[in-house]
Write an enzyme that holds these catalytic residues in place. Structure first.
Site, short mmCIF file in Angstrom:
data_model
loop_
_atom_site.label_atom_id
_atom_site.label_comp_id
_atom_site.label_asym_id
_atom_site.label_seq_id
_atom_site.Cartn_x
_atom_site.Cartn_y
_atom_site.Cartn_z
N ASN A 16 0.87 -1.17 0.00
CA ASN A 16 0.00 0.00 0.00
C ASN A 16 0.91 1.22 0.00
OD1 ASN A 16 -1.66 2.16 0.46
ND2 ASN A 16 -2.72 1.28 2.22
N PRO A 17 1.08 1.87 -1.16
CA PRO A 17 2.01 3.01 -1.25
C PRO A 17 1.54 4.26 -0.52
CG PRO A 17 0.81 2.79 -3.29
CD PRO A 17 0.42 1.61 -2.43
N GLY A 77 -0.35 -0.85 6.56
CA GLY A 77 -0.88 -0.80 7.92
C GLY A 77 -1.85 -1.93 8.19
N ASP A 78 -2.53 -1.85 9.32
CA ASP A 78 -3.46 -2.92 9.68
C ASP A 78 -4.64 -3.00 8.72
OD1 ASP A 78 -4.52 -0.54 10.59
OD2 ASP A 78 -5.13 -1.32 12.53
N GLY A 110 2.72 1.42 8.37
CA GLY A 110 1.64 2.33 8.73
C GLY A 110 2.15 3.50 9.54
#
Length: 117
Positions: A16-17, A77-78, A110
């Site tokens: 996830n950029p 992140g989560d 994150g």
């Protein structure tokens, strides 16, 4: 030779950029990729998310051949891990994948990296 190929590990790396400090791609290229590919000899495919629920859509679809991977590693992140699990749960082979085939990992990228702690 066939036994050697079967033992070779292949990981799906999900990035996830936009997560946290927005350095997940940089971390992949400068730290994680050399460690996995060069030092550990693991083959990788990279999936970079472009929108919310992108990984959910991908892993739940029939176009994703998750049987070819020994692990899926999330770099984010989560929320990214949650979206991955949501997609996996929609698959008919969910139990087999998670109990017998796939290992899951997370490299915290994150804001606070609270999940890996």
């Amino acid at each position: 030779l066939l036994q050697e190929q079967q033992k070779k590990k292949k990981y799906l790396i999900v990035i996830n950029p936009k997560s946290g400090t927005k350095k997940a791609l940089q971390s992949w290229n400068s730290i994680v990729k050399p460690m996995l590919e060069d030092e550990a000899g693991i083959t990788t495919d990279v999936f970079v998310t472009t929108h919310a629920s992108h990984i959910t859509e991908y892993v739940s679809s029939s176009e994703s051949d998750l049987e070819s991977y020994s692990a899926i590693v999330c770099m984010g992140g989560d929320g990214l891990l949650f979206e991955l699990l949501q997609g996996l749960q929609q698959r008919n082979d969910f139990d087999v994948l998670l109990k017998e085939k796939l290992k899951l990992g997370i490299i915290g990228c994150g804001t606070s990296n609270g999940l890996p702690k």
